[in-house]
Design an enzyme around this catalytic site. Sequence first.
Site, PDB file in Angstrom:
ATOM      1  N   GLY A  23      -1.027   8.945  -4.270  1.00 25.77           N
ATOM      2  CA  GLY A  23       0.435  10.365  -3.855  1.00 25.77           C
ATOM      3  C   GLY A  23       0.168   9.593  -5.705  1.00 25.77           C
ATOM      4  O   GLY A  23       1.038  11.203  -6.546  1.00 25.77           O
TER       5      GLY A  23
ATOM      6  N   SER B   8      12.326   8.325  -9.920  1.00 23.54           N
ATOM      7  CA  SER B   8      11.053   8.688  -9.350  1.00 23.54           C
ATOM      8  C   SER B   8      10.686   8.510 -10.409  1.00 23.54           C
ATOM      9  O   SER B   8      10.187   9.227 -11.453  1.00 23.54           O
ATOM     10  CB  SER B   8      10.754   9.847  -9.055  1.00 23.54           C
ATOM     11  OG  SER B   8       9.027   9.990  -8.720  1.00 23.54           O
TER      12      SER B   8
ATOM     13  N   SER C 148      -0.893   1.097 -10.776  1.00 23.55           N
ATOM     14  CA  SER C 148       0.267   2.094 -10.900  1.00 23.55           C
ATOM     15  C   SER C 148      -0.752   1.795 -12.666  1.00 23.55           C
ATOM     16  O   SER C 148      -0.749   2.739 -13.442  1.00 23.55           O
ATOM     17  CB  SER C 148       2.111   2.131 -11.343  1.00 23.55           C
ATOM     18  OG  SER C 148       2.737   1.438 -10.553  1.00 23.55           O
TER      19      SER C 148
ATOM     20  N   ARG D 175       1.343  -0.847   3.657  1.00 23.36           N
ATOM     21  CA  ARG D 175       2.077  -1.619   3.420  1.00 23.36           C
ATOM     22  C   ARG D 175       2.814  -2.346   4.443  1.00 23.36           C
ATOM     23  O   ARG D 175       2.843  -3.162   4.944  1.00 23.36           O
ATOM     24  CB  ARG D 175       3.082  -0.823   2.266  1.00 23.36           C
ATOM     25  CG  ARG D 175       2.203  -0.664   0.670  1.00 23.36           C
ATOM     26  CD  ARG D 175       2.850  -0.647  -0.320  1.00 23.36           C
ATOM     27  NE  ARG D 175       2.898  -0.328  -1.597  1.00 23.36           N
ATOM     28  CZ  ARG D 175       2.306  -0.988  -2.127  1.00 23.36           C
ATOM     29  NH1 ARG D 175       1.900  -1.581  -1.994  1.00 23.36           N
ATOM     30  NH2 ARG D 175       1.810  -0.389  -3.545  1.00 23.36           N
TER      31      ARG D 175
ATOM     32  N   ASP E  15       7.943   0.311  -3.303  1.00 22.33           N
ATOM     33  CA  ASP E  15       6.741  -0.502  -2.888  1.00 22.33           C
ATOM     34  C   ASP E  15       7.111  -1.006  -1.982  1.00 22.33           C
ATOM     35  O   ASP E  15       6.587  -1.288  -0.811  1.00 22.33           O
ATOM     36  CB  ASP E  15       6.260   0.031  -3.997  1.00 22.33           C
ATOM     37  CG  ASP E  15       6.116   1.593  -4.335  1.00 22.33           C
ATOM     38  OD1 ASP E  15       5.827   2.238  -3.031  1.00 22.33           O
ATOM     39  OD2 ASP E  15       4.985   1.706  -5.246  1.00 22.33           O
TER      40      ASP E  15
END
Length: 434
Positions: free
Chosen positions: A94, A166, A23, A388, A314
């Site tokens: 994404g 989100s 991130s 994942r 996640d």
Amino acid sequence: MSNFVTSNSGSLRGTIKVPGDKSISHRSIMLGSIADGVTRVSGFLEGEDSLATLNAFKEMGVNIERDGSSVVIHGVGMRGLKKPKNPLNLGNSGTSIRLMSGLLSAQEFDSELCGDESLSTRPMGRVIKPLREMGADISGNDSKPPLTIIGGKKLTAIEYTLPVASAQIKSCLLLAGLYSEGMTSIIENGISRDHTERMLKGFGYDVTTSNNKISVLGGGSLKGCNIEVPSDISSAAFFMVAGCISKNSSIILNSVNINPTRTGVIEILKLMGGNIQLLNQRLQAGELIADIKVSSSNLKGIQIPENLVPLAIDEFPVLFVAASCADGETVLTGAKELRVKESDRIQVMADGLNSLGIKNEVLEDGIRITGGEFTKQTSSILSHHDHRISMAFAIASVRSNFDIEIEGVDNVKTSFPNFVELANSIGMKIKQEG
């Protein structure tokens, strides 16, 4: 297409450092590119997702030098990006496509954002709708990629309440808000990761946070800075679970980002009885980091608190493996978001657990898992090309008495390119074939 073949490994021991936070790596490129001056990044994640962001900004005229995990970005300022010659291919990312939708909606040029087969199925309506409210001209293929953005539109600030917690939607709108006329405010009904807000402040941009409202005033500028990317807690989560479910094990994970909006995996494992200690906590570039010590644990099933769901969104694939090794039943609800990740992570994990003999029940917004013993699967596990999922079932091998084969693991390199090497260094037995 390559596969993992994993074997039982017994106890796990060692000290390792997982790659940089994905991130933060994405955001360092985006903000560094539109800043004035030079931004130097160390610890950048050399995964395909982060590199897709890096290459997209190079295609928009930003001079970016990379030497392994060290990156130097020569910022072009808020209005310095140039029209790319081709559609920007963001692969499987994404994060890239949603955040860049906000940034590019404010540019003078037209752009097109596309990705691989998996990304092309992911819903974008939740960023398209508010961006259109701000005045953007953005459209998709049935609200899915590829996304077409017509430039030259004047954006107006809005106050927007997120329909779901989100960080991607929030960050998309904050980036659009940097270019908008007026104060853009995002209202959250739940907690989501706050890396964008923290990093904007690091670049000298004023961000106002009050209770559950985050606001930015358009028209400012960013100044280049130095960013040290800590280890990614989402990647560390695989080894946290491995340490908890393996016997006579002790693992230390160095310099992991424990940003309070990301620590759901630690809190959930502790609720299950996980033996996890946070050592040497310190601040690094505005982010809280720590060394994490994990030892063998007797896990028990729990009802996962819904307030922790967005803080661990996640990490649930590998948490499902932990639940499979726990005593009793684990129930997850309030996690419908998992159905629109790189795969439908609820159903795909349920299918894999079924093949390993683990009793589970799929719920509309979660899953019910009864802990038990892994039994030999009749066929290989399908990852649906979700990184994942692949890594989660590789972790399951530390508690199996047979080899587990996982198909379609190429996407592991999107987020964790040295996963096999690190796993084997602490005693796991993973072969990548094909």
